[in-house]
Design a protein around this motif. Structure first.
Motif, PDB file in Angstrom:
ATOM      1  N   ILE A 103     -15.275 -40.063 -16.185  1.00 54.27           N
ATOM      2  CA  ILE A 103     -14.409 -39.166 -15.402  1.00 54.27           C
ATOM      3  C   ILE A 103     -14.470 -39.525 -13.928  1.00 54.27           C
ATOM      4  O   ILE A 103     -13.445 -39.538 -13.215  1.00 54.27           O
ATOM      5  N   GLU A 104     -15.670 -39.841 -13.433  1.00 54.81           N
ATOM      6  CA  GLU A 104     -15.807 -40.229 -12.023  1.00 54.81           C
ATOM      7  C   GLU A 104     -15.059 -41.527 -11.740  1.00 54.81           C
ATOM      8  O   GLU A 104     -14.373 -41.654 -10.713  1.00 54.81           O
ATOM      9  N   GLU A 105     -15.162 -42.503 -12.663  1.00 54.04           N
ATOM     10  CA  GLU A 105     -14.431 -43.759 -12.486  1.00 54.04           C
ATOM     11  C   GLU A 105     -12.925 -43.524 -12.486  1.00 54.04           C
ATOM     12  O   GLU A 105     -12.181 -44.119 -11.702  1.00 54.04           O
ATOM     13  N   LYS A 106     -12.473 -42.621 -13.347  1.00 48.47           N
ATOM     14  CA  LYS A 106     -11.044 -42.300 -13.387  1.00 48.47           C
ATOM     15  C   LYS A 106     -10.590 -41.691 -12.066  1.00 48.47           C
ATOM     16  O   LYS A 106      -9.528 -42.038 -11.527  1.00 48.47           O
ATOM     17  N   GLU A 107     -11.373 -40.749 -11.525  1.00 44.56           N
ATOM     18  CA  GLU A 107     -11.009 -40.131 -10.243  1.00 44.56           C
ATOM     19  C   GLU A 107     -10.944 -41.153  -9.122  1.00 44.56           C
ATOM     20  O   GLU A 107     -10.043 -41.113  -8.282  1.00 44.56           O
ATOM     21  N   LEU A 108     -11.908 -42.111  -9.106  1.00 42.67           N
ATOM     22  CA  LEU A 108     -11.879 -43.153  -8.077  1.00 42.67           C
ATOM     23  C   LEU A 108     -10.626 -44.003  -8.194  1.00 42.67           C
ATOM     24  O   LEU A 108     -10.001 -44.356  -7.178  1.00 42.67           O
ATOM     25  N   LYS A 109     -10.264 -44.350  -9.415  1.00 41.30           N
ATOM     26  CA  LYS A 109      -9.055 -45.164  -9.599  1.00 41.30           C
ATOM     27  C   LYS A 109      -7.803 -44.381  -9.207  1.00 41.30           C
ATOM     28  O   LYS A 109      -6.842 -44.960  -8.676  1.00 41.30           O
ATOM     29  N   MET A 110      -7.782 -43.072  -9.466  1.00 41.34           N
ATOM     30  CA  MET A 110      -6.639 -42.259  -9.044  1.00 41.34           C
ATOM     31  C   MET A 110      -6.521 -42.238  -7.512  1.00 41.34           C
ATOM     32  O   MET A 110      -5.416 -42.325  -6.957  1.00 41.34           O
TER      33      MET A 110
END
Length: 562
Positions: free
Chosen positions: A280-287
């Motif tokens: 989830i943290e990686e997804k937020e960074l990519k967003m």
């Protein structure tokens, strides 16, 4: 047999921990050696050097008519020769001059020569050669006193300050290499001991387990057969007891150190939760990165549009520019002298060595008057120049009386103004001219072309950057989609596990109802994600279409210019 097997696994785990500890110790040794090596490399960056101070001399002898004129010369291997000043007419000269030499090799030698300055040839009074290696004992010491004997009583006093870092590096490298060898030998000895111990322990353990299993089988077979020899069975059991008691103690210790199934499940849940949080943290960074790229795309498009507009504006300005030209008027001349007769004077105007105009010739007149006007077009304000030449017309060859060259760009401050120009001819002669520049310098054509090309290039770079950012955005969105699927998979697995744990406390009807609700939620979620993907695809298609439209406009503009 199961307990014995667990005991054997426990022994293996302890052996693995021991090996891991040895690996950590080896890593620490490597790190310390690397640190020493880095420090040695840092010291290697310093250069070896020797500082020599020539202080004074005593009891020098001159020639028959005067006192000594002494100076000192220094060099290393006949390179980089340096010398003191000459002290004239003094048997006890004082210099106090300091010199610094860089040492290329510890095999070099420092040569010091004492001379007496003479008119024809300088006389060498003394020579001292000092090998650099001999300064090792005095390394990093300041002002080491040394005396050079000159003749019977003469002495030259000097001091030496060596800074030989190569010697330090060699000593450190030698000591570190010895330490490395010792550590390597100790590691090999310890490794061999550990291997022998582990092999013997494993061999003894395997033998013990095999013996115990054989004894267990004998006891079981004897109890099943119910043989009449009960005393033999009892003696066999008594022999097994000491061995099994020892193994039972190890098994109990292993069971105490072994996690229960509940604890193992809790650890698995923690690992999955950590992985889910990281995803989830990686997804937020990519967003966040996608949002940043979108802002950069907007900026790149705006820059490209602004530069294209500026280039068009400059192009329209270029079309409005009229050709620049000069209005030239030859008025008159005074006090022009010829040869035996009065001069036949005329004026010639030359622009850029190509376009030439001239006045008529006024024959036999020291004060001719022309009042003739001319106009010459200027092709380049930056490069063109106006040449004015005054001639005396002659039968065989015209005599040039005066010449003056005027760069066109020097006339810019007086653009569209009448400039009075006087050209000197001889001592008293003068030619009066008038120049009116009409340069129309709203922008030089060449300069405007350069600016337009630059703006078009920058606009194209902005468009290319915008396209690159779009491609990066597409890749990021694909990665985000993969992360979403992986997150959904983990969440669904976690939900399934939780459902299985709670299934016993729920009725079948509640489970069916909850499954329907979850199915409806998932369908709604999939529909929303599908709408978002379609909207994103439409937006990307629109952006690509816009980029293609801008490219087509640029190509059309270039075609129109051609």
């Amino acid at each position: 047999a199961l307990k014995i097997q667990n005991c054997y696994r426990s022994f293996k785990s302890r052996q693995a921990l021991h090996l891991l500890k040895e690996q950590n110790e080896s890593a620490n040794k490597i790190q310390s050696l690397t640190k020493v090596n880095d420090e040695n490399n840092a010291d290697k960056s310093k250069e070896d050097q020797v500082s020599i101070k020539i202080k004074n001399a005593e009891n020098m002898k001159g020639d028959l008519f005067s006192k000594a004129d002494v100076y000192v010369k220094l060099f290393i291997n006949k390179k980089d020769t340096k010398r003191t000043k000459t002290i004239q007419n003094n048997n006890n000269p004082v210099w106090n001059e300091e010199f610094l030499f860089k040492v290329g090799s510890l095999e070099d030698s420092l040569t010091i020569e004492v001379f007496e300055d003479d008119t024809l040839k300088d006389d060498k009074l003394a020579t001292e050669i000092i090998p650099i290696q001999t300064l090792a004992d005095s390394n990093h010491k300041k002002d080491i006193a040394k005396a050079i004997n000159v003749g019977k009583k003469g002495i030259v006093h000097i001091s030496i300050s060596p800074e030989l870092y190569s010697l330090d590096n060699n000593n450190e490298i030698t000591s570190s290499s010895e330490n490395v060898k010792v550590s390597e030998v100790s590691e090999k000895v310890e490794e061999s001991n550990n291997v022998e111990v582990s092999e013997k322990a494993e061999e003894s353990n395997n033998v013990k387990i095999a013996d115990t299993l054989n004894q267990g089988e004998d006891s079981n077979s004897s109890s099943v057969d119910k043989s009449d020899d009960l005393q033999n069975n009892d003696s066999e059991k008594e022999n097994i007891v000491p061995e099994t008691e020892h193994i039972t103690e190890e098994v109990e210790e292993t069971e105490n150190n072994t996690q229960s199934p509940v604890e193992s499940n809790m650890d698995d849940d923690l690992v999955e939760s950590d992985r889910l949080a990281k995803l989830i943290e990686e997804k937020e960074l990519k967003m966040e990165e996608v949002q940043k790229i979108e802002a950069d795309i907007v900026k790149a498009k705006a820059d490209s549009k602004a530069k294209t507009s500026e280039a068009k504006k400059l192009s329209s300005t270029k079309l409005e520019i009229k050709p620049s030209h000069l209005s030239l008027t030859a008025i008159n001349a005074t006090n022009i002298k010829g040869g035996l007769f009065k001069p036949d004077v005329y004026v010639k105007f030359i622009l850029d060595k190509k376009r030439t105009v001239r006045t008529k010739t006024i024959s036999r007149n020291n004060n001719p008057t022309w009042n003739e006007s001319f106009s010459l077009d200027v092709s380049s304000i930056e490069n063109d120049s106006l040449t004015i030449e005054i001639y005396d017309d002659d039968t065989f060859k015209d005599d040039k009386l005066a010449t003056e060259v005027i760069p066109i760009k020097s006339l810019l401050p007086q653009d569209h103004q009448r400039i009075s120009k006087v050209i000197k001819v001889g001592k008293k002669g003068e030619v009066n001219l008038a120049i009116v520049p009409e340069l129309n310098n709203k922008g030089d054509n060449e300069k405007i072309d350069i600016d337009i090309n630059r703006l078009e290039k920058e606009s194209k770079e902005c468009e290319e950057r915008s396209q690159t950012l779009l491609d990066e955005k597409v890749v990021l969105l694909e990665n985000i989609e993969k992360l979403n699927k992986e997150i959904e998979k983990l969440q669904s697995e976690k939900y399934v596990d939780k459902t299985e744990d709670d299934a016993e406390a729920k009725s079948q009807e509640e489970i069916v109802e909850e499954a329907k609700e979850n199915s409806n939620k998932e369908e709604e979620k999939e529909a929303e994600e599908k709408e978002l993907r379609e909207a994103e695809e439409k937006r990307l298609a629109a952006e690509k279409a816009e980029a293609q439209r801008i490219e087509n406009e640029r190509i059309a503009e270039e075609a129109r210019k051609d």
